[in-house]
Enzyme design. Structure first.
Site, PDB file in Angstrom:
ATOM      1  N   GLY A 266       0.852  -1.183   0.000  1.00  0.00           N
ATOM      2  CA  GLY A 266       0.000   0.000   0.000  1.00  0.00           C
ATOM      3  C   GLY A 266       0.886   1.231   0.000  1.00  0.00           C
ATOM      4  O   GLY A 266       2.077   1.153   0.322  1.00  0.00           O
TER       5      GLY A 266
ATOM      6  N   ASP B  86      -3.068   4.180   2.428  1.00  0.00           N
ATOM      7  CA  ASP B  86      -3.182   4.258   3.879  1.00  0.00           C
ATOM      8  C   ASP B  86      -3.252   5.724   4.307  1.00  0.00           C
ATOM      9  O   ASP B  86      -2.288   6.468   4.151  1.00  0.00           O
ATOM     10  CB  ASP B  86      -1.976   3.577   4.534  1.00  0.00           C
ATOM     11  CG  ASP B  86      -2.091   3.636   6.042  1.00  0.00           C
ATOM     12  OD1 ASP B  86      -2.931   2.893   6.588  1.00  0.00           O
ATOM     13  OD2 ASP B  86      -1.388   4.447   6.672  1.00  0.00           O
TER      14      ASP B  86
ATOM     15  N   TYR C 190      -3.400  13.178   9.240  1.00  0.00           N
ATOM     16  CA  TYR C 190      -2.454  13.568   8.192  1.00  0.00           C
ATOM     17  C   TYR C 190      -2.908  14.870   7.513  1.00  0.00           C
ATOM     18  O   TYR C 190      -2.135  15.503   6.803  1.00  0.00           O
ATOM     19  CB  TYR C 190      -2.295  12.475   7.130  1.00  0.00           C
ATOM     20  CG  TYR C 190      -1.761  11.149   7.627  1.00  0.00           C
ATOM     21  CD1 TYR C 190      -1.144  11.034   8.871  1.00  0.00           C
ATOM     22  CD2 TYR C 190      -1.869  10.002   6.839  1.00  0.00           C
ATOM     23  CE1 TYR C 190      -0.671   9.811   9.320  1.00  0.00           C
ATOM     24  CE2 TYR C 190      -1.386   8.777   7.285  1.00  0.00           C
ATOM     25  CZ  TYR C 190      -0.799   8.687   8.525  1.00  0.00           C
ATOM     26  OH  TYR C 190      -0.337   7.466   8.956  1.00  0.00           O
TER      27      TYR C 190
ATOM     28  N   LYS D 182      -7.913   6.372   9.751  1.00  0.00           N
ATOM     29  CA  LYS D 182      -7.739   6.108  11.188  1.00  0.00           C
ATOM     30  C   LYS D 182      -8.438   7.142  12.070  1.00  0.00           C
ATOM     31  O   LYS D 182      -8.463   8.340  11.745  1.00  0.00           O
ATOM     32  CB  LYS D 182      -6.231   6.098  11.528  1.00  0.00           C
ATOM     33  CG  LYS D 182      -5.415   5.250  10.576  1.00  0.00           C
ATOM     34  CD  LYS D 182      -3.965   5.101  10.985  1.00  0.00           C
ATOM     35  CE  LYS D 182      -3.145   4.502   9.865  1.00  0.00           C
ATOM     36  NZ  LYS D 182      -2.691   5.468   8.850  1.00  0.00           N
TER      37      LYS D 182
ATOM     38  N   HIS E 269      -6.035   4.923  15.761  1.00  0.00           N
ATOM     39  CA  HIS E 269      -4.683   5.320  15.347  1.00  0.00           C
ATOM     40  C   HIS E 269      -3.641   5.099  16.446  1.00  0.00           C
ATOM     41  O   HIS E 269      -2.543   4.619  16.187  1.00  0.00           O
ATOM     42  CB  HIS E 269      -4.696   6.792  14.910  1.00  0.00           C
ATOM     43  CG  HIS E 269      -3.554   7.162  14.015  1.00  0.00           C
ATOM     44  ND1 HIS E 269      -3.632   8.161  13.083  1.00  0.00           N
ATOM     45  CD2 HIS E 269      -2.311   6.673  13.903  1.00  0.00           C
ATOM     46  CE1 HIS E 269      -2.479   8.250  12.441  1.00  0.00           C
ATOM     47  NE2 HIS E 269      -1.655   7.359  12.924  1.00  0.00           N
TER      48      HIS E 269
END
Ligand code: A2P
Length: 332
Positions: free
Chosen positions: A18, A51, A56, A85, A118
């Site tokens: 990934g 992912d 992020y 997540k 997470h």
């Protein structure tokens, strides 16, 4: 799916390679994200597994690239495997749905293939709002107010509800230690399908992998290349995995790069890998790791690197949390 994949205990298949989408700096509004172009390039190369994470801050860019690829007929939704997540300030069964809804909106999807908690440490959302979200990564001045201690099995109930509602196909954990995973297993209706942790030749996680195999949990490696830029910036004095002479020697033997050897070594242990790159050549290089195999002698040599047991991602500012998953440093 034509990419090699691993079967999850939910019955779904997850491509074994990934693309990691975390960026070198958290992408707060105003900063430029390179992620849309990188994801588009990865899709052209053949990546189907991406992912992502709420924290992020670039799910919107990833989502744009995915949307364009689906609208142009380049890929079908069912051929993609998208992970995201739950962020630590939503580690609460009452907030899980709200966090997922935000990620789905940014990703422009109506479900994700895998949703992970997470991190095991939980941050008080209201307190974080008051001090500013950018403080999430700093050592808190008032740890007692900053961290909450939410029972992981309670958060997990919120995750299970998302499966029942059809919003996520599989659920799992990230950065949890064995004891924390066991607690979830002992109190769940749906078993975790996946555990995502830092894992590479310097941190082979043999015991954790055995534990996961026993419980039919697929292990996914983040930082499979040892995150060279992060390692150099934050772990001065520690060896840099991609520059290790053993890795280079094995690569020379197979006419493969050090990165390809590191990824292949993990894949041969049935570990899913998430290399990160925003560079076209390196994205392709990291994807082309299924056309060769390490032999027994190579594996034995690579295994010698594991004695270092070197963890680059220590999440040190979170050592004050009661749920910190790793042994604490002496200074804490
Ligand atoms: P770049 O984006 O410039 O390619 P990890 O996946 O272990 O976290 O490592 C990610 C880092 O490794 C990124 O900084 C990335 O930089 C670099 N990288 C990714 N693929 C390769 C490769 N094949 N060879 C060398 N460096 C790589």
């Amino acid at each position: 799916m034509d990419v090699a994949s691993l079967r999850l205990n939910s019955g779904r298949r997850m491509p074994i390679i990934g693309m990691g989408t975390s960026e070198k700096k958290p992408h707060f509004p105003g900063s430029r994200s390179e992620m849309k172009e990188a994801v588009s390039e990865a899709l052209r190369i053949g990546y189907r597994h991406f992912d992502c994470a709420f924290v992020y801050k670039n799910e919107a860019e990833v989502g744009e690239a995915l949307k364009e690829a689906m609208e142009s007929g380049q890929v079908l939704r069912e051929d993609l495997f998208i992970t995201t997540k739950l962020p630590p300030h939503y580690n609460d069964p009452a907030l899980v749905r709200e966090a997922l809804d935000s990620s789905l909106k940014w990703l422009k999807l109506d479900y994700v293939d895998l949703y992970l908690i997470h991190v095991p440490f939980s941050i008080d959302r209201e307190y974080l709002k008051a001090i500013g979200e950018e403080k999430m990564y700093q050592k808190p001045e008032e740890p007692d107010k900053f961290y909450t201690s939410m029972d992981h099995s309670k958060i997990w109930q919120g995750m299970e509800k998302l499966v029942d509602e059809g919003l996520v196909r599989s659920i799992g954990l990230s950065n949890f230690n064995q004891q924390q995973i066991q607690h979830v297993i002992d109190n769940c209706s749906i078993k975790p399908a996946n555990l995502q942790v830092e894992c590479h030749a310097y941190l082979p996680e043999r015991e954790l992998l055995n534990f996961c195999n026993q419980h039919k949990i697929v292990l996914t490696a983040f930082a499979p290349l040892g995150s060279p830029a992060f390692a150099k910036a934050t772990c001065a004095g520690e060896p840099v995995l991609l520059e290790d002479p053993v890795v280079k020697k094995v690569g020379d033997k197979h006419k493969k790069s050090p990165a390809q050897v590191l990824l292949r070594w993990l894949i041969q242990r049935n570990i899913c890998v998430l290399p990160k790159s925003v560079n076209k050549v390196r994205l392709k290089e990291n994807f082309d790791v299924l056309d060769f195999a390490l032999d027994e002698a190579d594996v034995e040599e690579m295994n010698t690197l594991g004695t270092k047991n070197l963890r680059y991602f220590l999440y040190e500012p979170s050592e004050d949390s009661p749920d910190y998953p790793f042994p604490r440093s002496k200074a804490a």
